[in-house]
Scaffold this motif. Structure first.
Motif, short mmCIF file in Angstrom:
data_model
loop_
_atom_site.label_atom_id
_atom_site.label_comp_id
_atom_site.label_asym_id
_atom_site.label_seq_id
_atom_site.Cartn_x
_atom_site.Cartn_y
_atom_site.Cartn_z
N ALA A 31 4.53 -34.68 40.96
CA ALA A 31 4.63 -33.51 41.85
C ALA A 31 6.06 -32.98 41.83
N TYR A 32 6.19 -31.71 42.07
CA TYR A 32 7.50 -31.12 42.33
C TYR A 32 7.74 -31.16 43.84
N ASN A 33 8.86 -31.70 44.24
CA ASN A 33 9.23 -31.80 45.66
C ASN A 33 8.11 -32.43 46.49
N GLN A 34 7.38 -33.34 45.85
CA GLN A 34 6.31 -34.11 46.51
C GLN A 34 5.20 -33.22 47.06
N GLN A 35 5.01 -32.06 46.45
CA GLN A 35 4.01 -31.11 46.95
C GLN A 35 2.96 -30.80 45.88
N TYR A 36 1.76 -30.49 46.33
CA TYR A 36 0.71 -30.05 45.42
C TYR A 36 0.12 -28.73 45.89
N PRO A 37 0.17 -27.72 45.07
CA PRO A 37 1.02 -27.56 43.88
C PRO A 37 2.49 -27.65 44.29
N GLY A 38 3.39 -27.45 43.33
CA GLY A 38 4.80 -27.40 43.68
C GLY A 38 5.07 -26.26 44.63
N PRO A 39 6.25 -26.26 45.27
CA PRO A 39 6.55 -25.21 46.25
C PRO A 39 6.42 -23.81 45.65
N LEU A 40 5.94 -22.90 46.47
CA LEU A 40 5.88 -21.49 46.07
C LEU A 40 7.27 -20.91 46.26
N LEU A 41 7.87 -20.49 45.17
CA LEU A 41 9.21 -19.90 45.23
C LEU A 41 9.05 -18.39 45.29
N ALA B 244 11.08 -33.49 40.21
CA ALA B 244 9.80 -34.00 39.70
C ALA B 244 9.78 -35.50 39.95
N SER B 245 8.71 -35.98 40.58
CA SER B 245 8.65 -37.40 40.90
C SER B 245 7.20 -37.87 40.93
N VAL B 246 7.04 -39.16 41.10
CA VAL B 246 5.72 -39.76 41.22
C VAL B 246 5.32 -39.77 42.69
N VAL B 247 4.08 -39.36 42.95
CA VAL B 247 3.58 -39.34 44.32
C VAL B 247 2.17 -39.92 44.36
N TYR C 233 4.57 -45.45 46.98
CA TYR C 233 5.02 -44.09 46.69
C TYR C 233 4.64 -43.15 47.83
N PRO C 234 5.44 -42.13 48.03
CA PRO C 234 5.15 -41.20 49.13
C PRO C 234 3.88 -40.42 48.88
N GLU C 235 3.20 -40.07 49.95
CA GLU C 235 1.99 -39.27 49.82
C GLU C 235 2.39 -37.81 49.66
N ALA C 236 1.79 -37.18 48.68
CA ALA C 236 2.11 -35.76 48.46
C ALA C 236 1.56 -34.92 49.61
N ARG C 237 2.21 -33.81 49.84
CA ARG C 237 1.76 -32.90 50.90
C ARG C 237 1.46 -31.53 50.30
N PRO C 238 0.67 -30.74 50.99
CA PRO C 238 0.33 -29.41 50.44
C PRO C 238 1.57 -28.55 50.22
N ARG C 239 1.39 -27.61 49.36
CA ARG C 239 2.47 -26.69 48.99
C ARG C 239 3.13 -26.04 50.20
N GLU C 240 4.44 -25.88 50.11
CA GLU C 240 5.18 -25.12 51.10
C GLU C 240 5.78 -23.90 50.43
N VAL C 241 6.12 -22.92 51.25
CA VAL C 241 6.68 -21.68 50.74
C VAL C 241 8.19 -21.71 50.92
N MET C 242 8.91 -21.39 49.87
CA MET C 242 10.36 -21.26 49.97
C MET C 242 10.71 -19.79 49.79
N ASP C 243 11.08 -19.15 50.88
CA ASP C 243 11.51 -17.75 50.80
C ASP C 243 12.99 -17.74 50.45
N LEU C 244 13.30 -17.13 49.35
CA LEU C 244 14.64 -17.26 48.78
C LEU C 244 15.32 -15.89 48.70
N VAL C 245 16.62 -15.92 48.67
CA VAL C 245 17.39 -14.69 48.50
C VAL C 245 18.25 -14.82 47.26
#
Lengths: 566, 186
Positions: free
Chosen positions: A118-128, A102-105, A81-93
């Motif tokens: 994890a959501y999008n393989q991130q911990y926590p899920g991406p900041l929306l 949602a998947s297993v990491v 399984y893929p290794e989870a990565r730290p949260r990323e920021v999604m700046d949205l309009v």
């Protein structure tokens, strides 16, 4: 009833990375020498980790929960399984479309690797992050092996997208998807999480923040930086993550307290700042059950906002008590170089000995450099702002504060066929003392053995006597509803409850008859044991909505009701 | 309250309206019934102030310290060490005024810390604060207008203990483990 579809050992990989203080905590746990699988290679129960100073209650040795164990990822090879990565920021309009999966990491926690969600393989899920008022389309895909949904906690969005299975949508089965339209209605910090078996899915990592960015540039005071702190805990012993209940949650008396503290999904959270920096922290508690009392090394903390708005007046505090699902926006200035610990400082209770004892959990560090920030905001930080916009908003509701409540609910529970020593213990304790808030798991073995099969937590409508989902209040859009919530202390096991109202906002107007002099719009608020809390709910959002306790194990042992707004 | 239910156990498998998302739970379904309306505030943490009998004429007075959480932006007030911060409203009925003052003190259970709060007003009331895990409320009879010392000089007239004091079960120490109770701060 026992589900054991995955039958091979998890294969916890012990790696050599720095373990830190969390590992010490884990080592403090009793080592029961148990494996997580039985002789047939199937997942089996083992006694939960306990503080070694806490004695085992006579008669409970060898007792097991009435439900079978389940541990997502059990039997799978983490390296697949893929290794989870730290949260990323999604700046949205406004109008932007994104995918959330949602998947297993595979994730490293306190020096060991585990399979989690994890959501999008991130911990926590991406900041929306989106402007207040924007609507973002989230195409959710479920790649875990359980049905799930996504609840957008605190957002006053369209009822169809509230993520409550069986109420607003069908569960999203493994391999299926669902399209959510997420309205960032009110400026503030929110979070998203599953609304199915939160005790498992949320605990294993399915959570993330949302930020509705203010449209006014001076909505908040100027700061040097903003930081998001998501507080959590997990229950882990030498054999790995302690299994969950399959047909129903374990730990239903007190909720599942973890022994490994996580800040933003990690045990080694660290923030580097220059001396003199003012940091605005958006703090969210995503733990199943734990209420934190957060301190910053004794530094004064300015409380700015909570769930859906700023406070009428900013105030100084020494610590931030935050119950599950609550959010607080706070500011801290770091005016001396060095390391400032972020800690959970509590007075824990040992009921067996009848004593309080001070306890500190390390949540992270702020490393303050010798070099002074080139933008010193000390003067602004020293000023407590009064938010006239909030006060003006609240003013139109003040006429309702003192009137009789429209509805009254009592928080209580019924206990069924638990092992006799547990019943005897609770009978002995009844009438002695229960604290307003349970800050620690004071009875790990008893708590673990109590499942949703034997414990039913109750919201009881005092006017009709109806309970939980039998309560079906009906309101009209524009109604201002005064709800009085009483947390009955005269039960076998009283406990505080963070009460969450979906889709609307409310004010806590008084606690135990004492008026609240500094109001803020909430969606989740703590109701301590024996307290009577008056809430004024503004019914603006049509649809079928929930009210429930946000301790995951309480929710899944019945503590929820629904109401409709037409 | 629901102890009877444990005796019934699984035999009472009638399913109350089950939560939509949780497993059906085997519980006895009682017919819904209305309950009396709630009054805000609760006596649960109230501290009864019990006369010592050392001062004639005080046995018939009834004293109470109502305990409320101190105002807080968080709904529960605790210190940075996690201790609850509470407001105490001390009140008496039937307390006959005296030439001397009724002074109110709060103290830790082992009297290692004692705080003077003030004197009861003519109506027998006084407000105070406390932030100890377990504490005592003590009313003494002191010389009129006397400057309070580190502790009281006069006789104790009433005393009471925070409800948390009832947690001292004796089950985990004392007789069973030969540990001094004081080790755990009562």
């Amino acid at each position: 009833m026992r589900r054991a579809t995955l039958v091979v050992a998890l294969g916890v990989l012990v790696l050599t990375s720095a373990a830190g203080a969390q590992q010490e905590q884990m080592q403090m746990a009793h080592d029961h020498g148990a494996m997580e699988m039985d002789a047939n290679g199937e997942l089996s129960w083992r006694m939960p980790p306990m503080d070694p100073n806490m004695p085992m209650m006579p008669g409970l040795m060898g007792a097991l929960p009435a439900v079978g164990p389940i541990l997502p990822g059990f039997g799978l090879d983490p390296m697949d399984y893929p290794e989870a990565r730290p949260r990323e920021v999604m700046d949205l309009v406004d109008g932007q479309e994104i995918t959330l999966t949602a998947s297993v990491v595979r994730r490293m926690i306190a020096g060991r690797q585990y399979l989690v969600f994890a959501y999008n393989q991130q911990y926590p899920g991406p900041l929306l992050r989106a402007p207040t008022g924007a609507t973002v389309v989230v195409n959710f895909e479920n790649e875990i092996d359980q049905a799930t949904t996504v609840h957008w906690h605190g957002l006053r969005l369209d009822n169809r997208f509230d993520g409550v299975p069986g109420v607003t949508q069908a569960p999203v089965l493994p391999g299926e998807s669902f399209r959510y339209e997420v309205l960032f209605a009110d400026t503030g910090v929110y979070w998203y999480h599953p609304h199915m078996r939160e005790d498992i899915q949320q605990d294993l990592g399915l959570y993330g923040n949302l930020l509705a960015v203010p449209t006014q540039p001076d909505y908040y005071a100027e700061v040097n930086r903003e930081e998001f702190l998501i507080l959590d805990d997990m229950l882990i012993d030498d054999a790995g993550i302690v299994p969950y209940g399959d047909a129903a949650p374990t730990h239903t008396l007190m909720g599942r307290f973890g022994n490994v503290m996580l800040t933003n999904g990690a045990t080694d959270y660290r923030l580097d700042v220059d001396r003199g920096e003012v940091v605005r922290f958006y703090v969210t508690n995503v733990a199943n059950a734990r209420t934190f009392n957060v301190t910053f090394g004794g530094a004064p903390i300015k409380v700015v906002a909570s769930d859906l708005s700023k406070y009428e007046h900013e105030v100084w505090v020494d610590s931030v008590p935050i119950a599950p699902a609550e959010r607080y926006v706070i500011e801290v200035r770091f005016d001396e170089s060095g390391t400032v610990p972020i800690e959970n400082t509590i007075q824990a209770i040992d009921h067996f000995r009848g004593e309080f004892y001070p306890h500190v959990d390390h949540l992270g560090n702020v490393s303050v450099a010798d070099s002074m920030t080139d933008r010193d905001l000390a003067d602004g930080f020293a000023t407590l702002r009064s938010n006239l916009d909030v006060a003006a908003d609240v003013d139109s509701y003040r006429a309702h504060f003192d009137r009789a409540p429209d509805h009254e609910i009592e928080l209580t529970l019924e206990i069924g066929d638990l092992p006799l020593p547990i019943i005897q213990s609770m009978e002995f304790e009844k009438g002695l003392y229960v604290p307003p808030v349970e800050w620690n798991d004071t009875m790990p073995m008893m708590n673990w053995l109590s499942t949703g099969e034997e414990v039913r937590w109750i919201l009881r409508d005092r006017a009709s006597g109806r309970e939980n989902m039998d309560i079906r209040w009906e309101f009209k859009k524009g109604d201002i509803v005064k709800l009085r919530v009483f947390n009955n202390p005269e039960t076998l096991h009283p406990m505080h409850h963070p009460i969450h109202v979906h889709g609307q906002r409310y004010l806590v107007t008084s606690v135990d008859g004492v008026p609240n002099s500094n109001l803020v719009w909430k969606d989740t608020a703590i109701v301590p044991v024996a307290s009577t809390v008056d809430m004024l709910i503004e019914m603006t959002n049509p649809g079928e909505w929930m009210v429930h306790c946000h301790i995951a194990e309480h929710l899944h042992s019945g503590m929820m009701l629904s109401f409709s707004v037409e | 309250m629901k102890v009877a239910l444990r005796l019934a156990g699984l035999a009472l498998a009638a399913t109350c309206a089950a939560p939509a998302l949780a497993s059906p739970v085997p519980f006895l379904c009682a017919a819904p019934a209305a309950l009396p309306a709630l009054e805000p505030g609760t006596p649960y943490y109230d501290i009864e102030l019990v006369p010592t009998g050392r001062v004639p004429g005080t046995r018939r007075a009834a004293g109470l310290a109502r305990v409320n959480s101190t105002g807080s932006p968080f709904g529960v007030a605790v210190t940075s060490s996690g201790r609850y911060s509470v407001d105490l409203a001390v009140s008496f009925r039937g307390l006959v005024p005296r030439a001397r003052d009724f002074a109110v003190w709060v103290a830790t259970a082992d009297l290692s810390e004692i705080h003077y709060i003030g004197v009861l007003d003519e109506a027998g009331n006084l407000k105070a604060e406390a932030s100890w895990n377990k504490f005592l409320v003590i009313v003494t009879l002191e010389a009129n207008g006397a400057e309070p010392g580190e502790s009281w000089d006069g006789p104790i007239v009433f005393r009471g203990m925070s409800r948390s004091g009832r947690m001292h079960t004796m089950a985990g120490h004392g007789p069973f483990q030969a540990e001094a109770c004081a080790k755990y701060g009562y």
